[in-house]
Design an enzyme around this catalytic site. Structure first.
Site, mmCIF file in Angstrom:
data_model
loop_
_atom_site.group_PDB
_atom_site.id
_atom_site.type_symbol
_atom_site.label_atom_id
_atom_site.label_comp_id
_atom_site.label_asym_id
_atom_site.label_seq_id
_atom_site.Cartn_x
_atom_site.Cartn_y
_atom_site.Cartn_z
ATOM 1 N N ASP A 172 4.678 -6.735 -10.114
ATOM 2 C CA ASP A 172 5.585 -6.145 -8.503
ATOM 3 C C ASP A 172 4.818 -7.039 -7.807
ATOM 4 O O ASP A 172 3.575 -7.241 -7.658
ATOM 5 C CB ASP A 172 4.320 -5.030 -7.572
ATOM 6 N N HIS A 232 9.060 -4.333 -7.322
ATOM 7 C CA HIS A 232 8.882 -3.711 -6.494
ATOM 8 C C HIS A 232 10.054 -3.596 -6.162
ATOM 9 O O HIS A 232 11.147 -4.059 -6.214
ATOM 10 C CB HIS A 232 7.808 -4.499 -5.128
#
Length: 232
Positions: free
Chosen positions: A170, A201
């Site tokens: 992420d 993400h």
């Protein structure tokens, strides 16, 4: 069937809109869908529509209404992505949680649905954690929440089940933060964490460049099973 409805804020002095998707029959439960930084856009509405197809009453409140009502942004368009980042910086998260609680109250009191859960993405993933700690949601799921390590002091307030989906690459949540999340929450009796190796993400978005089909389907399957266990 879908529509936009008005929900009164908890102090009764104003109201905000929410997108509502209804199942064909009596809802088996309700789920509040907590937006990304892009507002209640087509992807969030599609999340609601899918939940309605599964028999849930799904409600997505417009949490940015104090900044600007009806915001819908596309994360794959750079200028809109940057606009979303600006909105996130100005957003009052505490007020947002109060609006989520108002939406939960609406589902129970106005729609007459006893069990109400919540699921959030991106900003909504962080708000999902806060929802689990600060509201009476019956079960909550967060996808790629940002800055949850800053909220670990609230973990003792989590009384109902919470599931968090964590992509290991992420770009907004570094490895140190992920480690703190695991250290703080792995032994919590009401919290379940899933890691998604090599993913970034936004991997479970409904549409656009960020979606990773297999991983999105796996995470959504786990979410569906979680809600079936704790809301039905």
């Amino acid at each position: 069937m879908s529509e936009n409805i008005a929900i009164t804020v908890r102090d009764g002095e104003d109201e905000f809109k929410a997108y509502v998707a209804r199942p064909s029959g009596t809802p088996k439960a309700a789920i509040v869908v907590i937006q990304e930084i892009f507002g209640v856009n087509a992807g969030i509405r599609q999340k609601c529509d899918k939940l309605a197809q599964d028999g849930y009453l799904a409600l997505a409140p417009d949490l940015f209404w104090r900044l600007e009502r009806g915001i819908q942004l596309d994360p794959d368009i750079e200028v809109e992505f940057n606009r979303a980042l600006e909105l996130m910086q100005k957003f009052d998260q505490d007020a947002g949680i109060r609006d989520i609680q108002a939406t939960i109250d609406y589902a129970r009191k106005t729609e007459g649905v006893k069990k109400v859960g919540a699921v959030g993405y991106c900003l909504g993933g962080r708000l999902a954690y806060m929802t689990a700690a600060r509201t009476d949601s019956d079960a909550t799921v967060g996808y790629y929440g940002v800055g949850i390590d800053e909220l670990l002091r609230e973990k003792e307030a989590i009384a109902e089940p919470l599931m968090l989906h964590i992509p290991t690459e992420d770009g907004f949540v570094d490895k140190e933060t992920q480690a703190k999340m695991h250290e703080g929450l792995d032994d919590h009796p009401r919290v379940m964490l899933y890691d998604y190796e090599g993913l970034d993400h936004g991997f479970a978005t409904e549409m656009g460049e960020r979606r990773v089909e297999d991983a999105a389907n796996l995470a959504d399957k786990r979410t569906a099973e979680f809600f079936a266990k704790h809301l039905l």
